[in-house]
Design a protein around this motif. Sequence first.
Motif, PDB file in Angstrom:
ATOM      1  N   UNK A 312       0.614  -1.798  -0.131  1.00 19.96           N
ATOM      2  CA  UNK A 312       0.349  -0.309  -0.059  1.00 19.96           C
ATOM      3  C   UNK A 312       0.547   1.166   0.016  1.00 19.96           C
ATOM      4  N   UNK A 313       0.762   2.397  -0.447  1.00 14.58           N
ATOM      5  CA  UNK A 313       1.256   3.946  -0.644  1.00 14.58           C
ATOM      6  C   UNK A 313      -0.089   4.283   0.736  1.00 14.58           C
ATOM      7  N   UNK A 314       0.649   5.266   1.310  1.00 19.55           N
ATOM      8  CA  UNK A 314      -0.390   6.180   2.017  1.00 19.55           C
ATOM      9  C   UNK A 314      -0.132   6.968   2.496  1.00 19.55           C
ATOM     10  N   UNK A 315      -1.120   8.281   2.028  1.00 20.08           N
ATOM     11  CA  UNK A 315      -0.732   9.496   2.375  1.00 20.08           C
ATOM     12  C   UNK A 315      -0.499   9.975   4.021  1.00 20.08           C
ATOM     13  N   UNK A 316       0.532  10.250   4.209  1.00 20.85           N
ATOM     14  CA  UNK A 316       1.168  10.334   5.823  1.00 20.85           C
ATOM     15  C   UNK A 316       0.367  11.480   6.861  1.00 20.85           C
ATOM     16  N   UNK A 317       0.141  12.088   6.304  1.00 18.41           N
ATOM     17  CA  UNK A 317      -0.857  13.798   6.449  1.00 18.41           C
ATOM     18  C   UNK A 317      -2.248  13.209   6.653  1.00 18.41           C
ATOM     19  N   UNK A 318      -2.772  12.624   5.974  1.00 18.90           N
ATOM     20  CA  UNK A 318      -4.560  12.570   6.123  1.00 18.90           C
ATOM     21  C   UNK A 318      -4.533  10.856   6.120  1.00 18.90           C
ATOM     22  N   UNK A 319      -3.448  10.189   6.158  1.00 22.75           N
ATOM     23  CA  UNK A 319      -3.525   8.506   6.366  1.00 22.75           C
ATOM     24  C   UNK A 319      -4.924   7.288   5.083  1.00 22.75           C
ATOM     25  N   UNK A 320      -4.926   8.395   3.831  1.00 19.96           N
ATOM     26  CA  UNK A 320      -5.666   8.182   2.887  1.00 19.96           C
ATOM     27  C   UNK A 320      -4.597   6.872   1.658  1.00 19.96           C
ATOM     28  N   UNK A 321      -5.260   5.916   1.876  1.00 21.17           N
ATOM     29  CA  UNK A 321      -4.542   5.005   0.805  1.00 21.17           C
ATOM     30  C   UNK A 321      -4.667   5.196  -0.055  1.00 21.17           C
ATOM     31  N   UNK A 322      -3.517   5.331  -0.969  1.00 18.09           N
ATOM     32  CA  UNK A 322      -3.000   6.300  -2.690  1.00 18.09           C
ATOM     33  C   UNK A 322      -3.410   4.999  -2.939  1.00 18.09           C
TER      34      UNK A 322
END
Length: 981
Positions: A312-322
């Motif tokens: 998975x790649x994850x936005x560290x600011x929002x926690x959204x799975x990119x």
Amino acid sequence: MRLSQKILLITIGTLSFSLLLSSAANIFSFRSNYTDALLTGSFGIGHSIESVLTELLGLGLTLESLSGVDKKLSDIAQDNQHIEYAGVTDLTGLVLFHNDHTQKGQKYSDPVTLKTLSSKQPLWQIYQQSDGKYFYDVAVPIFDEGKPIGVIRLGFSTKVIDEKVLQAIRQVLVNVLITFIIIALLLNFFLRKQLIEPIKRLSRYATAIASGRFGDSVKFHSGDEIGTLSSALEDMGSTIEKQIDELKRSGIELEEKVEARTQQLAESNETLQTSNASLKQALQRAQELSEALRNSEERFRMLFEANKAVMLTIDPDTGTILAANNAAVDFYGYDQDKLLGMQISDINILSQKDIDLEMQHARNEERHHFYFRHALASGEIRDVEVHSGPIDWNGKEVLYSIIHDVTDRKKAEAELEYIANYDALTGLPNRRLKIDRLRQAIANSKRNGASVGICYLDLDGFKPINDRFGHDTGDQILIEISHRLQATLREKDTVSRVGGDEFVLILSDLTGVQQCTQILDRILEEIAEPIQVGNTNLEVNASIGVTLFPEDEVDADILIRHADQAMYWAKEEGKNCYHLFDPHQNKQVKVNRENYQHLENALLNEEFVIYYQPKVDMYSCEVIGVEALIRWMHPEYGITLPGEFLSLITKTDLELELGKWVMDQALQQVSEWQGNGIQLPISVNVGVYHLQSPIFTEQVRELFSKHPNVKPEMLELEILETASIEDTNAIYHTLTDCHELGIKISLDDFGTGYSSLAYFHRLPVDTLKIDQSFVQAMLDDPQDLTIVDSVVRLAHAFRHPVIAEGVESIEHASALLTLGCRFGQGYAIAKPMPAEKIPAWLKEWEEDQLWKDLKKRLLKSDQVGVDLAISSHQKWMDNVLGFVTQDKSLDHSKLDSKHCTFSYWFNGIGFVQYGNMPDYKDINRLHEEIHALGYKLVSIKNNGNIENTQQGVNDLITMSKRMISLIDNLDEIEAEASSFN
């Protein structure tokens, strides 16, 4: 010499000198630029290799396990003809990969290699090989998670540059020669027509003037300097000499100015050429880097999508799975679009507090992964191991995470943890958990000032009942006694069974002796009550030894020993009673002090000797080493075993001195055996107190300096797992330093001590040794057999060899081999013996037909054959396919890959016979994938989606056929090897 010849020679000489200087400067510049170009190109190739390896290492692979690297290096050497060798080494100088396969496995320690291994930056050096050839050696370090793990080395011969320079020199010489010839011919023609002939006439005229013949005259019709000279010669007769001198001086000055200007122009030209070449190289490098970046991003995307690991790649600011790869979609069970719209907190069920706590644990344990719990779309909760780090994703820094499902491993750890902490019969804490509880009680006592009672209880009259009525009756009595003890004691107290009919009670927060004796009186009354087993009433009593802390202020192990000693005094007093240990027995203290002094004198008087007990491969009958066991040649009592005196020197300076002496004797013995052609590694038992010494590693280095012909791999340190290690960091660094020297590390008496799986996984352990108490009783006690099987499986899971102590019979060896343990040590193999008897024993062992026939008997057994393994797998396939396609019944317990019949063969005798073959790992991978797919098909069928199972069924059958083919191939390879031998 004629004037024409002089002029011609001077002109040619001047031109030659100028051309030679210019050519020499150009050749020197050419050599430097060509060398820089080759080095720059080699560094570029090295960095491209390093980037590929780094990407592969980022997937969790180790450097040694990478495949295809040798071919890649060979292709590079073929595509770049100036490169003569290309290889990858680890930090010890061992060649892991090379375009020349004969170099693989070689280990280099020359100064160039050592400088290369110590550098963390790319560098080049002039390297002279053993055949005298010189090479430009280019080295690029390899990093994994910021730590250097190896070096890429590329080399091209200095002859490549020398030959190129010689070629340039030859070309320059040819050009200069042709130029000189043409210039000479043109000058000769021009000078003859335009200068020499007129000058001859003027010379004759000047000679006439010098002779006083001024009547002669010379007339030229040309309007050039010669004509003017001929006209003015008659007017300048008196001053001709002065004018000639002035002309010479003017000519010299002019030549100097011309030469200076020529040199200035040459230098400017050279600077311009160098600048142009550097600019061209910079542009070419920028193009290469740009192309490499595009290729790297494309490879990453391909690896991300096709990788079977969950990513998975994850936005560290929002926690959204990119982004999520296909494996993540399959694992979590969500559609791709839905998964990409979720937050990681929608999957991770841990609270933020638990997440912060886990991350703190990871930092404390110096690990780079985390353990979380993730929820699947089906609602199932799975334990996962997450490896995460920052990457650039479309120009933004995001978290790149690799997720491994460790649910099954966690369950196995929990099962093993229970086996290690609780008695299988009564469910009471065992000896390990007992020590932990006792330490906690002691710590509480030190804080609140209360006393702790340690009671050692032994049942009186139990053995006759067990012998008369049988083990089942005996087990029922033990279970009933454990229930009575738990019911009698307080909730804060602990009851543990330490073996047989012996129990240890820990009474916490006592106000004094009186409260302790009141509890013990109730215990004696409860135990004395008749126990009804069937229609029979049976009676037993108890003898109890008691000691109190802090009145008896010693550590936990000695407290239990004191309670045990007091229990025997209770038996001597008539049984069915208790006896309080007196910690102030001056007599015993005096005896211990005297014994300690005797041991100090024994070391000074050389009364200690070393016996050696062989360790063997029970499958191949190869002797793999010996264990050094100390003996005291007591002047009065003869040979004294270590159990009778080592406890007296625990945590003393004498323990350190004696430990160093044993290692010195072991290395000396290795040296002597090597001189006689015997190669036997020696393992030495090392106490934890000795390991915690800050000078331990320095002592080891001094001992190897004392015995320079002994390699570190000939020594193995055995660490007792029964010891309590408080400073694990100090032990870890000490063992790591020894391991890096090449010394092997073994964990002794595994299964009897305090170590957890995390503790075992962290230490650099090479080998496990199963405690002899489990091995000796494994043929009669199912619980001990289960423990041995669990330890062997654990060792296989961590890819560590396992040695069984206490092999007392050929039946023990056969059972151990069936479980997958091929290394053994015990009286059935050889008793400990003096060093001088080892050579004779080696000859006897080679001729021992009983052990040689063991392998044949195992291979002939129908219970361990390949055919039975294949048959059991096919039955499993029929069971699963019958359920999925025909609604037949299914044994769901066999869906777990660790509990199917094939797994018992695969991890047992199959591992012993075939575990070192390359295909064995492929079989293991296929076996796990088959079970995973089978579990998935069963789940789909249970959900009623039978139409979605056909492709999975076809894949399952294909994978099964592939695995059976590999198993058959194992048998064929083994047969060919046997016929060859």
